[in-house]
Design an enzyme around this catalytic site. Structure first.
Site, PDB file in Angstrom:
ATOM      1  CG  ASP A  33      -6.261  -3.640  -3.908  1.00 52.01           C
ATOM      2  OD1 ASP A  33      -7.059  -2.745  -3.572  1.00 52.01           O
ATOM      3  OD2 ASP A  33      -5.043  -3.617  -3.623  1.00 52.01           O
ATOM      4  CB  SER A  53      -0.961  -0.034   1.191  1.00 51.89           C
ATOM      5  OG  SER A  53      -1.973   0.926   1.076  1.00 51.89           O
ATOM      6  CG  HIS A  57      -5.736  -2.388  -0.167  1.00 52.68           C
ATOM      7  ND1 HIS A  57      -4.727  -2.281  -1.101  1.00 52.68           N
ATOM      8  CD2 HIS A  57      -5.331  -1.652   0.908  1.00 52.68           C
ATOM      9  CE1 HIS A  57      -3.751  -1.520  -0.616  1.00 52.68           C
ATOM     10  NE2 HIS A  57      -4.095  -1.131   0.591  1.00 52.68           N
ATOM     11  CG  ASP A  58      -7.738  -4.918   4.851  1.00 52.16           C
ATOM     12  OD1 ASP A  58      -6.936  -3.980   4.704  1.00 52.16           O
ATOM     13  OD2 ASP A  58      -8.704  -4.863   5.643  1.00 52.16           O
ATOM     14  NE  ARG A 110      -9.388   1.645   9.875  1.00 55.59           N
ATOM     15  CZ  ARG A 110      -8.156   1.391   9.490  1.00 55.59           C
ATOM     16  NH1 ARG A 110      -7.542   2.241   8.680  1.00 55.59           N
ATOM     17  NH2 ARG A 110      -7.518   0.309   9.888  1.00 55.59           N
TER      18      ARG A 110
END
Length: 341
Positions: A289, A137, A318-319, A202
């Protein structure tokens, strides 16, 4: 082993890319393992948005004892990035010019500024060569920027990252900043200002870190539900969880720093900048992602003279760069050991 948190304090001005100056700079960092006799076993890990200087904590399964990036074999360095709230100078710190905390007056910083701080620490640690630079990232963004600025890396490993922040990524982070700005306490003198706004930010971010299939499987509701949906509870929980450990103003500053990322700025263009990277590079993209789509990594691979590009499947989007450590290790191990893959 030397794995406690250390601080390097830079004496003198630290000039930012914007032209603004920090008159005091502190860098928090951790090291794991020992340097070998010829200092050829250094692995430098650059962390992502809200992580800290302890990659054994946030990248378990890949870094740590009994894992591929093992302190018994390597000297591992990780520094908390400029603008964060885990020990390196950031918005919660005091401005020596005013005697007050920076808070929302902390200057805009860039990925290059963060790399400039890494370079100061590298020199302080008397490291002249880095065997492997690695990050995912925005950690990968730092690695790419760093190797162009200082070609001192033998190998690079980047995952779920880009050579230039996309309009899509900027839009996602802009929406998060709008949520933080909507919290009036963000502009207050409270050291904890902006917390509620960051909780909303978040929750927005999480949607770009995961995939619809992940939520559809894990957050199913009873067919009769009319309120208190699991997906909403989960989003609120994730926002609250971050607010307990992170600073809203750092979150704001670091997101803006990601927006600045462009290895081609002042270097002709992205392609020309990438072409200067001679280090052997492993690039991994994650299918699904949506924050850093596969196309972002393909651009890097196409313009690096000495690169290998792999794609992994993950239900986590993405995680996956933090979660799919077994898949990552299977690809990284032969690359690191100079074996055919």
């Amino acid at each position: 082993m030397n794995d406690s948190l250390h601080y390097y304090r830079h004496s003198g001005e630290f000039r930012l890319e914007s032209g603004e100056i920090l008159n005091e700079l502190q860098i928090a960092y951790q090291t794991f393992g020992e340097l070998n006799s010829d200092k050829s076993n250094v692995i430098w890990v650059c962390h992502a948005l809200t992580a800290n200087a302890d990659p054994i904590q946030w990248w378990p399964g890949l870094i740590g004892y009994n894992y591929l990036i093992n302190p018994d074999e390597y000297f591992i360095v990780c520094a908390n990035i400029l603008g964060s709230c885990y020990g390196t100078t950031g918005p919660k710190d005091f401005d020596p010019n005013t005697g007050e905390r920076y808070l929302s007056n902390f200057p805009n910083i860039t990925i290059r500024d963060q790399v400039k701080a890494h370079i100061l620490l590298r020199k302080h640690l008397e490291i002249e060569r880095i065997h492997l630079g690695m990050g995912g990232s925005t950690g990968g963004q730092q690695i790419l920027e760093w190797v162009i600025e200082e070609p001192i890396f033998d190998k690079l490993f980047v995952i779920a990252t880009s050579a230039q922040s996309s309009p899509w990524g900027k839009a996602i982070r802009a929406a998060q900043r709008m949520a933080i700005e909507a919290d009036p306490s963000f502009y207050s003198s409270s050291v904890n200002g902006g917390k509620k706004g960051m909780e909303a930010a978040r929750a927005m971010a999480l949607l770009s870190y995961r995939t619809p299939s992940t939520f559809n499987q894990s957050q199913k509701d009873d067919n009769e539900a009319l309120d208190n949906y699991r997906a909403e509870s989960y989003q609120r929980y994730q926002g609250l969880k971050l607010s307990h450990r992170f600073d809203a103003r750092s979150y704001y500053v670091l997101g803006k720093a990601m927006d600045t990322h462009n290895v081609g700025r002042g270097r002709g263009n992205v392609q020309k900048a990438l072409a200067t990277i001679k280090a052997e590079t492993l690039i991994i993209g994650i299918e699904g992602d949506i924050l850093f789509p596969i196309e972002d990594q393909q651009i890097i691979a196409e313009h690096l003279p000495n690169s290998t590009f792999k794609i992994i499947q993950s239900d986590y989007g993405h995680d996956g760069f933090l979660i799919e450590t077994q898949k990552i290790s299977e690809i990284l191990k032969p690359f690191l050991n100079n074996e055919s893959n």
